[in-house]
Write an enzyme that holds these catalytic residues in place. Structure first.
Site, mmCIF file in Angstrom:
data_model
loop_
_atom_site.group_PDB
_atom_site.id
_atom_site.type_symbol
_atom_site.label_atom_id
_atom_site.label_comp_id
_atom_site.label_asym_id
_atom_site.label_seq_id
_atom_site.Cartn_x
_atom_site.Cartn_y
_atom_site.Cartn_z
ATOM 1 N N ASP A 154 32.659 5.959 -35.588
ATOM 2 C CA ASP A 154 32.094 5.609 -34.284
ATOM 3 C C ASP A 154 32.051 4.086 -34.179
ATOM 4 O O ASP A 154 31.692 3.387 -35.122
ATOM 5 C CB ASP A 154 30.692 6.202 -34.135
ATOM 6 C CG ASP A 154 30.220 6.167 -32.691
ATOM 7 O OD1 ASP A 154 30.079 7.248 -32.084
ATOM 8 O OD2 ASP A 154 29.986 5.059 -32.153
ATOM 9 N N HIS A 171 33.183 16.080 -28.574
ATOM 10 C CA HIS A 171 33.166 15.397 -29.873
ATOM 11 C C HIS A 171 31.932 15.789 -30.656
ATOM 12 O O HIS A 171 30.865 16.011 -30.099
ATOM 13 C CB HIS A 171 33.238 13.878 -29.714
ATOM 14 C CG HIS A 171 32.214 13.306 -28.767
ATOM 15 N ND1 HIS A 171 32.361 13.365 -27.398
ATOM 16 C CD2 HIS A 171 31.034 12.699 -28.986
ATOM 17 C CE1 HIS A 171 31.324 12.807 -26.820
ATOM 18 N NE2 HIS A 171 30.486 12.391 -27.761
HETATM 19 P P1 AMP Z 1 28.327 10.528 -26.593
HETATM 20 O O1 AMP Z 1 27.238 9.577 -26.153
HETATM 21 O O2 AMP Z 1 27.814 11.748 -27.308
HETATM 22 O O3 AMP Z 1 29.291 10.857 -25.483
HETATM 23 O O4 AMP Z 1 29.122 9.753 -27.724
HETATM 24 C C1 AMP Z 1 30.216 8.936 -27.467
HETATM 25 C C2 AMP Z 1 30.400 8.099 -28.697
HETATM 26 O O5 AMP Z 1 31.702 7.540 -28.684
HETATM 27 C C3 AMP Z 1 29.417 6.918 -28.817
HETATM 28 O O6 AMP Z 1 28.680 7.044 -30.037
HETATM 29 C C4 AMP Z 1 30.320 5.695 -28.815
HETATM 30 O O7 AMP Z 1 29.852 4.665 -29.658
HETATM 31 C C5 AMP Z 1 31.645 6.281 -29.279
HETATM 32 N N1 AMP Z 1 32.832 5.575 -28.861
HETATM 33 C C6 AMP Z 1 33.181 5.196 -27.606
HETATM 34 N N2 AMP Z 1 34.372 4.585 -27.604
HETATM 35 C C7 AMP Z 1 34.811 4.578 -28.874
HETATM 36 C C8 AMP Z 1 35.981 4.085 -29.528
HETATM 37 N N3 AMP Z 1 36.952 3.459 -28.857
HETATM 38 N N4 AMP Z 1 36.093 4.263 -30.862
HETATM 39 C C9 AMP Z 1 35.110 4.881 -31.560
HETATM 40 N N5 AMP Z 1 33.985 5.377 -31.005
HETATM 41 C C10 AMP Z 1 33.835 5.217 -29.688
#
Ligand code: AMP
Ligand code: ZN
Length: 110
Positions: free
Chosen positions: A30, A96
């Protein structure tokens, strides 16, 4: 889905170091970790959220893939989270699994 950031990650359009990958899923760190270990498991195929998931075999695979990834990095104690819907904290609408570990985790989650 072209505009989906996790589809772009899964399709290698955004260069991302995968911890593990196979035909159905990938896992990667993440970008904004909430614990010393925080990685995500996503299906390669676009599924907006758990509410749209209609494939129990894929869901089972994602769970097993999370376990395999944890095993690969030597993580034995961890929590899986699937935020579903905006009020739960879901910000990216591509299914995810969060896997969090590396410290004692509070319960219940906020
Ligand atoms: P959610 O809030 O459950 O939708 O989680 C989305 C997650 O994706 C968050 O923890 C973000 O930090 C993570 N995230 C968003 N963009 C990226 C990226 N490019 N690479 C890795 N993690 C990401
Ligand atoms: Zn997607």
């Amino acid at each position: 889905m072209e505009s989906c950031i996790f589809c772009q990650i899964a399709g290698n359009e955004i260069p991302t170091a995968f911890i593990l990958e196979d035909d159905l899923a990938v896992s990667f760190k993440d970008i904004e970790p909430r614990a010393p270990v925080h990685f995500l498991v996503i299906p390669r195929r676009h599924v907006a959220s758990l509410n749209e998931a209609r494939d129990p075999a894929l869901l089972g695979h994602l769970l097993d893939f999370a376990r395999q990834t944890a095993e690969k990095i030597g993580l034995e104690q961890y929590r899986l989270v699937i935020n579903t819907g905006r009020d739960s904290g879901q910000a990216v609408f591509h299914l995810h699994l969060h896997v969090l570990g590396g410290r004692k985790l509070g319960w219940p989650p906020g």
